[in-house]
Design a protein around this motif. Sequence first.
Motif, PDB file in Angstrom:
ATOM      1  N   GLU A  36      16.593 -46.728 -17.636  1.00  0.00           N
ATOM      2  CA  GLU A  36      15.841 -45.976 -18.651  1.00  0.00           C
ATOM      3  C   GLU A  36      14.378 -45.793 -18.236  1.00  0.00           C
ATOM      4  O   GLU A  36      13.788 -44.744 -18.476  1.00  0.00           O
ATOM      5  N   GLU A  80      22.010 -42.506 -27.782  1.00  0.00           N
ATOM      6  CA  GLU A  80      22.521 -42.015 -26.499  1.00  0.00           C
ATOM      7  C   GLU A  80      23.529 -40.889 -26.692  1.00  0.00           C
ATOM      8  O   GLU A  80      23.553 -39.951 -25.910  1.00  0.00           O
ATOM      9  N   GLU A 122      23.932 -42.554 -17.478  1.00  0.00           N
ATOM     10  CA  GLU A 122      24.262 -42.539 -18.904  1.00  0.00           C
ATOM     11  C   GLU A 122      25.751 -42.794 -19.143  1.00  0.00           C
ATOM     12  O   GLU A 122      26.129 -43.317 -20.189  1.00  0.00           O
ATOM     13  N   HIS A 128      26.021 -46.349 -19.483  1.00  0.00           N
ATOM     14  CA  HIS A 128      25.419 -46.823 -20.740  1.00  0.00           C
ATOM     15  C   HIS A 128      26.369 -46.598 -21.917  1.00  0.00           C
ATOM     16  O   HIS A 128      26.599 -47.509 -22.715  1.00  0.00           O
TER      17      HIS A 128
HETATM   18 FE   LIG Z   1      20.831 -44.464 -21.539  1.00  0.00          FE
END
Ligand SMILES: [Fe+2]
Length: 321
Positions: free
Chosen positions: A78, A133, A164, A167
């Motif tokens: 991030e 997100e 991502e 994530h």
């Molecule tokens: Fe993220």
Amino acid sequence: MNLERMLTMCREGQWSVDELDWSVTPRAFTREQELAICQYFTDMSGIELLAAALFEVQRDSTDDPILARIFDSFVADERRHAVVARRLAAHYDTRSLRRYQINPNLERFRGPFLDVLHRVSPEVANAYITTGELLLDVALLRSLNDYVDDDMSQQAMARINRDESRHIAVDYYMVEHYASPEHAAREAAGPRRSILARLRAALAMIVMLYRAGPFLREVFFEPLDLTDPSGRRMLEAFKRMQLLGRKPEVAARPFPTFLRTMQGLYNHPLIGRAFEPIIRRAIGLDARVIVDLYTPEELRRAQRMSIAEMAEEALQLKFAT
Ligand SMILES: [Fe+2]
Ligand SMILES: [Fe+2]
């Protein structure tokens, strides 16, 4: 989820901002487009730093050493995204039309938000990161990238998207973890927080929610109105969150219960009309997303799916048109 394998993917997935080819010339934009694009990338850098803070809380509160390392790699991801976003803003700032600064409502939100994160359970931090997100990856970044429609942004987003994907997979995994009977048992066995601590947490939450409205409006909803006027992707992202929140084991948790209560009040024929602006402000959301966005069939289908399958489907959306 195999956490060891995830950690290996996190390690192997690391990259550096300088690996991108920053020498490409931006395509031609109008003055208005340039102003909007530079501002949005500047704000994006602020959002990425909030995401880093959310993962820091989760890293520091887990007692699983592998998860801690996974979250630590997410913090690094991030922070790297924040740097990329700032570089993108500078890259498209070809006319020096003005000085770009992070949206003041985002700045005002940051302090109360961090305060809440340190007072509430990491489960709430996870609820925020999952929501944020999905909104960022399924809607905002994709729409912004399409709007910019330029090689530099394309390169950066492709890299960011890979991070991502990890994530979102872990976000959903954590939702499932917090909704598990094992977590409930551990919670019940753990020490009770004092009334004062709970009162302080509730107060911090109120201040944060009060600050959330203008921040969400100017940093998420308004840019989305420009870059995705149909609202299709934003509604898609919110639908995913609602369907996840309707899974019985997730729905029983305190934070989704709070959101559902507010949504119920908002949609109540009498209470809703009288208190609409207050409730909307309290949830900090656009009126379009407070209503149920899924069909009964979509709900039935989601109830049959595992949370891992739902994560997989959300991930696929990032690469759909
Ligand atoms: Fe993220
Ligand atoms: Fe990010």
